[in-house]
Design an enzyme around this catalytic site. Structure first.
Site, PDB file in Angstrom:
ATOM      1  N   VAL A  11       0.523  -1.242  -0.356  1.00 25.63           N
ATOM      2  CA  VAL A  11       0.315  -0.124  -0.277  1.00 25.63           C
ATOM      3  C   VAL A  11       1.010   1.168   0.271  1.00 25.63           C
ATOM      4  O   VAL A  11       0.816   2.296  -0.706  1.00 25.63           O
ATOM      5  CB  VAL A  11      -1.045   0.298   0.602  1.00 25.63           C
ATOM      6  N   ASP A  30      10.474   4.243   5.745  1.00 21.84           N
ATOM      7  CA  ASP A  30      11.210   2.475   6.015  1.00 21.84           C
ATOM      8  C   ASP A  30      12.106   2.327   7.070  1.00 21.84           C
ATOM      9  O   ASP A  30      12.658   2.548   6.730  1.00 21.84           O
ATOM     10  CB  ASP A  30      10.982   1.919   5.091  1.00 21.84           C
ATOM     11  N   PHE A 152      -8.824   0.846  -0.781  1.00 20.31           N
ATOM     12  CA  PHE A 152      -9.419  -0.015  -1.946  1.00 20.31           C
ATOM     13  C   PHE A 152      -8.789  -0.685  -2.955  1.00 20.31           C
ATOM     14  O   PHE A 152      -9.137  -0.852  -3.571  1.00 20.31           O
ATOM     15  CB  PHE A 152     -10.711   0.449  -2.229  1.00 20.31           C
ATOM     16  N   GLU A 155      -3.967  -6.375  -5.149  1.00 20.33           N
ATOM     17  CA  GLU A 155      -2.961  -6.689  -5.486  1.00 20.33           C
ATOM     18  C   GLU A 155      -3.056  -7.134  -7.364  1.00 20.33           C
ATOM     19  O   GLU A 155      -3.931  -7.710  -7.250  1.00 20.33           O
ATOM     20  CB  GLU A 155      -2.448  -7.637  -4.790  1.00 20.33           C
ATOM     21  N   LYS A 204     -13.792   0.111   5.136  1.00 20.61           N
ATOM     22  CA  LYS A 204     -13.137  -0.623   4.898  1.00 20.61           C
ATOM     23  C   LYS A 204     -13.275  -2.486   5.138  1.00 20.61           C
ATOM     24  O   LYS A 204     -13.286  -3.002   3.962  1.00 20.61           O
ATOM     25  CB  LYS A 204     -11.411   0.326   5.451  1.00 20.61           C
ATOM     26  N   ASN A 208     -14.482  -4.982   2.630  1.00 23.38           N
ATOM     27  CA  ASN A 208     -13.591  -6.244   2.462  1.00 23.38           C
ATOM     28  C   ASN A 208     -14.573  -7.526   2.604  1.00 23.38           C
ATOM     29  O   ASN A 208     -14.482  -8.518   1.937  1.00 23.38           O
ATOM     30  CB  ASN A 208     -12.688  -6.496   3.125  1.00 23.38           C
ATOM     31  N   GLY A 257      -7.842 -15.933  -1.247  1.00 25.58           N
ATOM     32  CA  GLY A 257      -6.655 -15.962   0.136  1.00 25.58           C
ATOM     33  C   GLY A 257      -6.265 -14.518   0.043  1.00 25.58           C
ATOM     34  O   GLY A 257      -7.110 -13.733  -0.366  1.00 25.58           O
ATOM     35  N   CYS A 260      -5.419  -9.555   2.660  1.00 21.95           N
ATOM     36  CA  CYS A 260      -6.313  -9.191   2.963  1.00 21.95           C
ATOM     37  C   CYS A 260      -7.226  -9.603   3.302  1.00 21.95           C
ATOM     38  O   CYS A 260      -7.774  -9.518   4.256  1.00 21.95           O
ATOM     39  CB  CYS A 260      -6.943  -7.944   2.052  1.00 21.95           C
ATOM     40  N   LYS A 320      -3.873 -15.204  -6.165  1.00 23.60           N
ATOM     41  CA  LYS A 320      -4.230 -15.108  -7.459  1.00 23.60           C
ATOM     42  C   LYS A 320      -4.033 -14.628  -8.498  1.00 23.60           C
ATOM     43  O   LYS A 320      -2.647 -14.512  -8.123  1.00 23.60           O
ATOM     44  CB  LYS A 320      -5.333 -13.658  -7.064  1.00 23.60           C
TER      45      LYS A 320
HETATM   46  C1  UGA Z   1      -8.556  -6.672  -1.345  1.00 21.06           C
HETATM   47  C2  UGA Z   1     -10.081  -6.188  -2.572  1.00 21.06           C
HETATM   48  O1  UGA Z   1     -10.515  -6.520  -3.546  1.00 21.06           O
HETATM   49  C3  UGA Z   1      -9.163  -4.537  -2.588  1.00 21.06           C
HETATM   50  O2  UGA Z   1     -10.149  -3.417  -2.912  1.00 21.06           O
HETATM   51  C4  UGA Z   1      -8.959  -4.059  -0.584  1.00 21.06           C
HETATM   52  O3  UGA Z   1      -8.729  -2.853  -1.290  1.00 21.06           O
HETATM   53  C5  UGA Z   1      -7.875  -5.488  -0.777  1.00 21.06           C
HETATM   54  O4  UGA Z   1      -8.750  -6.612  -0.789  1.00 21.06           O
HETATM   55  C6  UGA Z   1      -6.575  -4.994   0.876  1.00 21.06           C
HETATM   56  O5  UGA Z   1      -7.816  -4.390   1.466  1.00 21.06           O
HETATM   57  O6  UGA Z   1      -5.807  -4.445   0.581  1.00 21.06           O
HETATM   58  P1  UGA Z   1      -6.964  -7.815  -3.016  1.00 21.06           P
HETATM   59  O7  UGA Z   1      -6.634  -8.760  -2.072  1.00 21.06           O
HETATM   60  O8  UGA Z   1      -5.287  -7.841  -3.484  1.00 21.06           O
HETATM   61  O9  UGA Z   1      -7.919  -7.051  -2.633  1.00 21.06           O
HETATM   62  O10 UGA Z   1      -7.452  -9.049  -4.033  1.00 21.06           O
HETATM   63  P2  UGA Z   1      -8.547  -9.508  -4.596  1.00 21.06           P
HETATM   64  O11 UGA Z   1      -9.068  -9.446  -5.991  1.00 21.06           O
HETATM   65  O12 UGA Z   1     -10.067  -9.446  -3.650  1.00 21.06           O
HETATM   66  O13 UGA Z   1      -8.918 -10.899  -4.161  1.00 21.06           O
HETATM   67  C7  UGA Z   1      -9.165 -11.911  -2.749  1.00 21.06           C
HETATM   68  C8  UGA Z   1      -9.509 -13.155  -3.031  1.00 21.06           C
HETATM   69  O14 UGA Z   1     -10.116 -13.023  -3.723  1.00 21.06           O
HETATM   70  C9  UGA Z   1      -8.564 -13.877  -4.084  1.00 21.06           C
HETATM   71  O15 UGA Z   1      -8.041 -15.110  -3.299  1.00 21.06           O
HETATM   72  C10 UGA Z   1      -9.062 -14.155  -5.038  1.00 21.06           C
HETATM   73  O16 UGA Z   1      -8.807 -15.451  -6.875  1.00 21.06           O
HETATM   74  C11 UGA Z   1     -10.658 -14.312  -4.306  1.00 21.06           C
HETATM   75  N1  UGA Z   1     -11.777 -14.293  -5.036  1.00 21.06           N
HETATM   76  C12 UGA Z   1     -12.027 -12.759  -5.707  1.00 21.06           C
HETATM   77  C13 UGA Z   1     -12.450 -15.538  -5.799  1.00 21.06           C
HETATM   78  O17 UGA Z   1     -12.384 -16.495  -5.240  1.00 21.06           O
HETATM   79  N2  UGA Z   1     -13.766 -15.227  -6.588  1.00 21.06           N
HETATM   80  C14 UGA Z   1     -14.050 -13.744  -7.457  1.00 21.06           C
HETATM   81  O18 UGA Z   1     -15.063 -13.974  -7.348  1.00 21.06           O
HETATM   82  C15 UGA Z   1     -12.806 -12.885  -6.429  1.00 21.06           C
END
Ligand code: UGA
Length: 435
Positions: A11, A30, A152, A155, A204, A208, A257, A260, A320
């Site tokens: 972030v 840092d 928000f 990654e 937030k 999530n 996973g 977050c 992911k």
């Molecule tokens: C998530 C949120 O989407 C961001 O908005 C937030 O800022 C971030 O956490 C955070 O708190 O810093 P992120 O963890 O990078 O972002 O990834 P996502 O794209 O949200 O995916 C999270 C997990 O859900 C992954 O393991 C992905 O494979 C899974 N996922 C996502 C599913 O299994 N199905 C879906 O339809 C979407």
């Protein structure tokens, strides 16, 4: 604007680089000197599409620099963002040690008015504690304001998310701080939502947790689809076409996973309990998430029977696609389960191999040089992370390379009928009714 960002993790680094890219003068702080030296000489410690270019461009233009000194950061900025880790504790609640430490460090070097912004994901009411801490440790008794400004970004598309946000949430109880915050975000031309500090912090965790809930909802439906001979992809399309529901985050799979969702859902449960309004729905969200992997492993066992000494190819290590992050990755848990049962596991991931090896996350698995190499003599192929690269592999070659053509698709990446036509036995998630 002159801005300091304390903490150069995902972030902090992406935020600092993007703030510099829109013209602000940014100093990233840092306490890890090795990281600071690396960043200053252009070494980006994470894989994030587009980030390297943005950092390089802004370091060269002298709008972005790195230091290990909090005093340097606080002295040379009007606004100080806190973006340090907030890891989970064994009971799910958040460890706020780093936040407290940074608040004290800022207090000790604060000589004139600054806005202190909490960007890290924190439990509601943390802003109050940060303000209290700064007040207690600031000997100069200068004025300051604390603001909550949750992030928000996702990654894998963090730079794009930061540059084109859906909304910017600013939780502030001070007009003076708000005016400065608006200047920071003016160049982004995104809707700004102003709230009190507690509401911003809650937004937030609530956002999530809602996204995690959506994933668990479709995963629970995938189990019903399997039991009733239906196809979860069609169900997701059918319900997702309703604008009130939306199709995104309705992709059934091995569960969510990363660093977050698992942490934030657990934290929200813990906070709700502390506030004596237990959010029990989220416990079910967690339970369903864990059950997805169990059901998938059962499918593998039911098909292959004993796993001991069976050669299994796994595609995917990261939590992911489009990231090298392997923290809390379901793919890693899956591999470790297979290894524990005595399977011979051959893994390939486009970006996650180095970090998983460095962190010794799946000791005993062989890391293959390519997707095809991982399938050599395998009795089954398991897709654990839906990288685009895997869609474009030559499956005629995969079939030739494998001992037995069986595919377990943990992310519903492949088209079942194409795979069947190519001679594979195909198992997806919630797709038992696919014809
Ligand atoms: C998530 C949120 O989407 C961001 O908005 C937030 O800022 C971030 O956490 C955070 O708190 O810093 P992120 O963890 O990078 O972002 O990834 P996502 O794209 O949200 O995916 C999270 C997990 O859900 C992954 O393991 C992905 O494979 C899974 N996922 C996502 C599913 O299994 N199905 C879906 O339809 C979407």
């Amino acid at each position: 604007m002159e801005i300091a960002i304390i903490g150069s993790g995902y972030v902090g680094l992406v935020t600092g680089a993007c703030f510099a890219d829109v013209g602000h003068s940014v100093v990233c702080v840092d306490n890890d000197q090795k990281k600071v030296d690396g960043l200053q000489s252009g070494h980006i410690p994470i894989y994030e599409p587009g980030l390297e270019e943005v950092v390089y461009r802004n370091v060269s233009a002298h709008r972005l620099r790195f230091t290990n000194s909090t005093a340097d950061g606080v002295d040379h900025s009007q606004i100080v963002f806190i973006a340090v880790p907030t890891p989970p504790q064994p009971d799910g609640s958040v460890d706020l040690t780093y936040i407290e430490k940074v608040a004290r460090e800022i207090a000790e070097v604060l000589k004139e008015y600054r806005v202190i912004v909490d960007k890290s994901t924190v439990p509601v009411k943390t802003g109050e504690k940060v303000a209290e801490t700064i007040r207690r440790y600031n000997k100069a008794r200068v004025e300051f304001d604390v603001v909550s400004n949750p992030e928000f970004l996702r990654e894998g598309c963090a730079v794009a998310d930061l540059m084109n946000p859906d909304r910017i949430v600013i939780g502030s109880n001070s007009d003076r701080a708000l005016a400065l915050m608006k200047k920071v975000y003016e160049p982004f031309m995104a809707p700004i939502m102003v709230t009190d500090i507690n509401s911003a912090e809650l937004i937030k965790h609530a956002a999530n947790s809602f996204l995690a809930l959506k994933i668990s909802y479709i995963n629970a439906i995938s189990a019903i689809c399997e039991a009733s001979d239906a196809d979860v992809e069609r169900v997701a399309d059918g319900i997702g076409a309703d604008k009130r529901i939306g199709r995104s985050f309705l992709n059934a799979g091995l569960g969510y996973g990363g660093s977050c969702f698992p942490k934030d859902v657990a934290a929200f449960i813990a906070i709700s309990e502390q506030l004596r309004v237990p959010f029990t729905l989220l416990q079910e969200v967690e339970r369903i998430n864990g059950a997805q992997l169990e059901r998938f492993l059962k499918k593998i066992r039911d098909t292959l029977w004993v796993l001991k000494d069976k050669r299994i190819a796994v595609w995917g290590l990261t939590f992911k696609p489009d990231t090298d992050d392997v923290r809390n990755s379901v793919a890693i848990s899956l591999i470790n389960n297979l290894l524990q049962e005595g399977a011979v596991v051959q893994v390939y991931d486009p970006k996650g191999m180095e970090k998983s090896a460095e962190l010794k996350m799946c000791v005993g698995a062989t890391l293959a040089k390519s997707a095809i190499a991982a399938t050599e003599n395998a009795e089954a192929l398991v897709l654990a992370t839906e990288w685009d690269e895997f869609k474009n592999v030559d499956f005629v070659q995969v079939r030739k390379s494998m001992h037995t053509p069986i595919i377990f698709d943990g992310r519903n990446l492949f088209d079942p009928s194409t795979m069947t036509e190519l001679g594979f036995r195909y198992f997806g998630i919630g797709r038992s009714g696919v014809r």
